[in-house]
Design a protein around this motif. Structure first.
Motif, PDB file in Angstrom:
ATOM      1  N   LEU A   1       0.432  -1.515   0.072  1.00  0.00           N
ATOM      2  CA  LEU A   1      -0.236   0.063  -0.196  1.00  0.00           C
ATOM      3  C   LEU A   1       1.143   1.189   0.015  1.00  0.00           C
ATOM      4  N   ASN A   2       0.684   2.120  -1.133  1.00  0.00           N
ATOM      5  CA  ASN A   2       1.674   3.402  -0.916  1.00  0.00           C
ATOM      6  C   ASN A   2       0.288   3.546  -1.248  1.00  0.00           C
ATOM      7  N   TYR A   3       1.458   5.790  -1.326  1.00  0.00           N
ATOM      8  CA  TYR A   3       0.768   6.869  -0.977  1.00  0.00           C
ATOM      9  C   TYR A   3       0.502   6.831  -2.944  1.00  0.00           C
ATOM     10  N   LEU A   4       0.197   7.349  -3.904  1.00  0.00           N
ATOM     11  CA  LEU A   4       0.183   7.171  -5.032  1.00  0.00           C
ATOM     12  C   LEU A   4      -1.148   8.461  -5.752  1.00  0.00           C
ATOM     13  N   PRO A   5      -0.756   9.443  -6.401  1.00  0.00           N
ATOM     14  CA  PRO A   5      -1.813  10.378  -7.357  1.00  0.00           C
ATOM     15  C   PRO A   5      -2.416   9.165  -8.472  1.00  0.00           C
ATOM     16  N   ALA A   6      -3.293   9.980  -8.351  1.00  0.00           N
ATOM     17  CA  ALA A   6      -4.276   8.994 -10.206  1.00  0.00           C
ATOM     18  C   ALA A   6      -5.340   9.915 -10.528  1.00  0.00           C
ATOM     19  N   ILE A   7      -5.637  10.343 -11.729  1.00  0.00           N
ATOM     20  CA  ILE A   7      -6.911  11.134 -12.246  1.00  0.00           C
ATOM     21  C   ILE A   7      -7.885  11.050 -11.450  1.00  0.00           C
ATOM     22  N   SER A   8      -8.723  12.394 -10.929  1.00  0.00           N
ATOM     23  CA  SER A   8      -9.507  12.635 -10.197  1.00  0.00           C
ATOM     24  C   SER A   8     -10.868  12.314 -10.921  1.00  0.00           C
ATOM     25  N   ASP A   9     -12.041  11.891  -9.616  1.00  0.00           N
ATOM     26  CA  ASP A   9     -12.830  11.384 -10.273  1.00  0.00           C
ATOM     27  C   ASP A   9     -13.593  12.178 -10.514  1.00  0.00           C
ATOM     28  N   LYS A  10     -13.455  14.090 -10.651  1.00  0.00           N
ATOM     29  CA  LYS A  10     -14.365  15.013 -10.955  1.00  0.00           C
ATOM     30  C   LYS A  10     -14.017  15.265 -12.471  1.00  0.00           C
ATOM     31  N   ALA A  11     -12.274  15.396 -12.809  1.00  0.00           N
ATOM     32  CA  ALA A  11     -11.690  15.197 -14.127  1.00  0.00           C
ATOM     33  C   ALA A  11     -12.335  13.955 -15.039  1.00  0.00           C
ATOM     34  N   ILE A  12     -12.620  13.030 -14.539  1.00  0.00           N
ATOM     35  CA  ILE A  12     -13.174  11.804 -14.959  1.00  0.00           C
ATOM     36  C   ILE A  12     -14.372  12.352 -15.555  1.00  0.00           C
ATOM     37  N   LYS A  13     -15.246  13.081 -14.922  1.00  0.00           N
ATOM     38  CA  LYS A  13     -16.555  13.483 -15.260  1.00  0.00           C
ATOM     39  C   LYS A  13     -16.535  14.293 -16.010  1.00  0.00           C
ATOM     40  N   ALA A  14     -15.779  14.823 -15.431  1.00  0.00           N
ATOM     41  CA  ALA A  14     -15.438  16.386 -16.580  1.00  0.00           C
ATOM     42  C   ALA A  14     -15.122  15.853 -18.021  1.00  0.00           C
ATOM     43  N   LEU A  15     -14.006  14.511 -18.507  1.00  0.00           N
ATOM     44  CA  LEU A  15     -13.317  14.501 -19.137  1.00  0.00           C
ATOM     45  C   LEU A  15     -14.439  13.640 -20.327  1.00  0.00           C
ATOM     46  N   LYS A  16     -15.112  12.666 -19.757  1.00  0.00           N
ATOM     47  CA  LYS A  16     -16.321  11.950 -19.857  1.00  0.00           C
ATOM     48  C   LYS A  16     -17.991  13.362 -20.521  1.00  0.00           C
ATOM     49  N   GLU A  17     -18.152  14.033 -20.049  1.00  0.00           N
ATOM     50  CA  GLU A  17     -18.795  15.002 -20.385  1.00  0.00           C
ATOM     51  C   GLU A  17     -18.863  15.749 -21.666  1.00  0.00           C
ATOM     52  N   GLU A  18     -17.477  15.866 -21.573  1.00  0.00           N
ATOM     53  CA  GLU A  18     -16.554  16.396 -23.031  1.00  0.00           C
ATOM     54  C   GLU A  18     -17.035  16.111 -24.400  1.00  0.00           C
ATOM     55  N   VAL A  19     -16.751  14.388 -24.030  1.00  0.00           N
ATOM     56  CA  VAL A  19     -16.562  13.640 -24.850  1.00  0.00           C
ATOM     57  C   VAL A  19     -17.568  13.574 -25.580  1.00  0.00           C
ATOM     58  N   ARG A  20     -18.977  13.486 -24.626  1.00  0.00           N
ATOM     59  CA  ARG A  20     -20.709  13.021 -24.977  1.00  0.00           C
ATOM     60  C   ARG A  20     -20.770  14.741 -25.768  1.00  0.00           C
ATOM     61  N   SER A  21     -19.868  16.317 -25.452  1.00  0.00           N
ATOM     62  CA  SER A  21     -20.087  16.764 -26.518  1.00  0.00           C
ATOM     63  C   SER A  21     -19.864  16.713 -27.785  1.00  0.00           C
ATOM     64  N   TRP A  22     -19.003  15.760 -27.519  1.00  0.00           N
ATOM     65  CA  TRP A  22     -18.641  15.876 -29.544  1.00  0.00           C
ATOM     66  C   TRP A  22     -20.211  15.222 -30.236  1.00  0.00           C
ATOM     67  N   ARG A  23     -20.522  14.358 -29.432  1.00  0.00           N
ATOM     68  CA  ARG A  23     -22.096  13.571 -30.438  1.00  0.00           C
ATOM     69  C   ARG A  23     -21.217  12.974 -31.736  1.00  0.00           C
ATOM     70  N   LEU A  24     -19.870  12.448 -30.963  1.00  0.00           N
ATOM     71  CA  LEU A  24     -19.750  11.610 -32.052  1.00  0.00           C
ATOM     72  C   LEU A  24     -20.382   9.993 -32.695  1.00  0.00           C
ATOM     73  N   GLN A  25     -21.907   9.497 -32.319  1.00  0.00           N
ATOM     74  CA  GLN A  25     -22.039   9.001 -32.431  1.00  0.00           C
ATOM     75  C   GLN A  25     -23.510   9.834 -33.449  1.00  0.00           C
ATOM     76  N   LEU A  26     -23.339  11.007 -34.058  1.00  0.00           N
ATOM     77  CA  LEU A  26     -24.109  11.441 -34.853  1.00  0.00           C
ATOM     78  C   LEU A  26     -23.570  12.229 -36.528  1.00  0.00           C
ATOM     79  N   LYS A  27     -22.400  12.045 -36.189  1.00  0.00           N
ATOM     80  CA  LYS A  27     -21.610  12.661 -37.248  1.00  0.00           C
ATOM     81  C   LYS A  27     -21.317  11.698 -38.162  1.00  0.00           C
ATOM     82  N   VAL A  28     -21.818  10.713 -38.737  1.00  0.00           N
ATOM     83  CA  VAL A  28     -21.932  10.083 -39.161  1.00  0.00           C
ATOM     84  C   VAL A  28     -21.340  10.104 -40.835  1.00  0.00           C
ATOM     85  N   THR A  29     -21.472  11.441 -41.351  1.00  0.00           N
ATOM     86  CA  THR A  29     -21.381  12.078 -42.767  1.00  0.00           C
ATOM     87  C   THR A  29     -19.287  11.994 -42.420  1.00  0.00           C
ATOM     88  N   LYS A  30     -18.592  11.988 -41.474  1.00  0.00           N
ATOM     89  CA  LYS A  30     -17.186  12.586 -40.945  1.00  0.00           C
ATOM     90  C   LYS A  30     -17.065  10.344 -41.369  1.00  0.00           C
TER      91      LYS A  30
END
Length: 414
Positions: free
Chosen positions: A302-331
């Motif tokens: 057991l060590n004391y270590l950093p990793a990407i935070s839950d807040k950052a994960i949530k923000a990252l996923k929200e940004e990916v959702r905002s890309w609306r990849l599934q709707l870019k079917v012409t690309k």
């Protein structure tokens, strides 16, 4: 010395300022003029800025106020100056920053040349191994509450250029233009979004915190990134005492600690047996807490270590959702890679430094969105398994197409 102008400002400095502003991109201000519009008459527009600044007749336009959602709820007001005001601020920064940068403390990392958040995280990680307690502190509304009288005295102390002081005072008191068009006068603070604001904030906190700590508590370990910081302590009592010291010190400068974000944390690991309710803290998008690690002999501990935070994960996923990849079917798939690879690579470069496995798990969400895109784009691959298999085959054939594929985060191939 320029014989016809009261202030000696280099035209070359104004041009260098323009190059920096252009490279940083950014939105338009209250006048609606974009960087592209400004560049259409570049020579004339730069001359106008230089002429007005050199003659003392330069007055900034109101700052465009934009509400930006915070990761933890609420909003932050970002101030966007006009393009010409950003160039003027950058010109002043080019003259002013070299005179104050040598004063700043090594453990101040925010918005400084040759300093980075990753360096701050690396130092924090190592120091957490050597001292058991951390005082995690946050200054409430720093950029909104900096006292103008104190700050102007600090600027006066460190610049030989009277025009720098003149224009800093004008920038500090320039009103915000709100979204409904009304003007909001300002008597304190320096706008987040202003080009010169970070160096001014660092100067203010140099006197409010950094130099004070270096003089009064030279043995203390701390890292500061703008208004966020951590202070390493040997005991709980020492951390509690330092919290009261900081409360008193910041109060003298018109600032206060954000009580909801200021906590005493125990850096628990395999060798630390005390009990404490708080054993994790967030700093610069990472969460520091006890995690399983493997030593050089392959033993798990057991060590004391950093990793990407839950807040950052949530923000990252929200940004990916905002890309609306599934709707870019012409690309095409190549189009999508070109559109989003730089952003994905940025996440990998920043959040992949420590405990990469948690980031990898998060990046699989991008693959999930790409699979949805496949199912919408191709009728023959509407079933999820077929879409996964098709995308997985492409990923294994061309692992360099998407940034996260290069690091082994591949879709399932069936």
């Amino acid at each position: 010395m320029n014989e016809t102008k009261p202030y000696d400002i280099s035209r070359w400095a104004v041009y260098r300022a323009w190059e920096s502003v252009k490279a940083n991109k950014g939105s338009y201000g209250v006048d609606g003029q974009s960087i592209e519009d400004f560049e259409k008459n570049l020579k004339g527009n730069l001359y106008k800025i230089w002429n007005r600044m050199s003659s003392g007749s330069y007055f900034p336009k109101p700052v465009k106020a934009v509400s930006i959602p915070k990761k933890n709820g609420g909003v932050r007001i970002l101030g966007i100056p006009t393009v010409e005001d950003r160039i003027a601020q950058m010109t002043a920064k080019l003259y002013f920053e070299p005179s104050v940068e040598p004063l700043f403390h090594d453990d101040s990392y925010g918005y400084r040349p040759n300093k980075s958040a990753i360096q701050a995280l690396s130092t924090t990680r190592k120091r957490c191994w050597h001292r058991d307690w951390v005082l995690e502190y946050d200054i409430k509304g720093l950029f909104d509450n900096i006292r103008h009288d104190y700050l102007l005295e600090m600027v006066r102390r460190h610049t030989p250029h009277k025009w720098v002081l003149l224009y800093v005072e004008r920038w500090l008191t320039t009103p915000f233009q709100l979204e409904d068009g009304t003007l909001q006068e300002r008597s304190s603070g320096t706008p987040q979004g202003g080009v010169i604001s970070p160096v001014l904030a660092n100067l203010f906190l140099h006197y409010a915190f950094d130099s004070f700590m270096a003089k009064e508590y030279p043995a203390a370990w701390w890292e500061r990134y703008a208004d966020d910081g951590v202070l390493h302590c040997k005991t709980y009592q020492q951390a509690k005492y330092m919290k009261s010291v900081l409360q008193e010190r910041f109060h003298l400068f018109g600032l206060e600690l954000n009580e909801t974000k200021t906590r005493i944390v125990y850096c628990k690991d395999a060798d630390r047996v005390e009990e404490h309710p708080d054993i994790s803290f967030d700093f610069l998008g990472y969460t520091f807490r006890p995690r399983l690690a493997k030593n050089k002999h392959g033993k798990i501990f057991l060590n004391y270590l950093p990793a990407i935070s839950d807040k950052a994960i949530k923000a990252l996923k929200e940004e990916v959702r905002s890309w609306r990849l599934q709707l870019k079917v012409t690309k095409s798939l190549n189009d999508l890679a070109n559109m989003f690879n730089s952003r994905i690579q940025g996440w990998i470069s920043y959040y992949g430094h420590y405990y990469k496995s948690k980031l990898i798990y998060t990046l699989r969400y991008v693959n999930q969105c790409l699979i949805k895109w496949v199912r919408r784009k191709y009728k023959s691959r509407k079933h999820r398994r077929r879409a996964e298999y098709w995308l997985g085959r492409i990923a294994r054939r061309d692992k360099t197409l998407f940034a996260h594929w290069r690091y082994g985060v591949l879709p399932t191939a069936g």
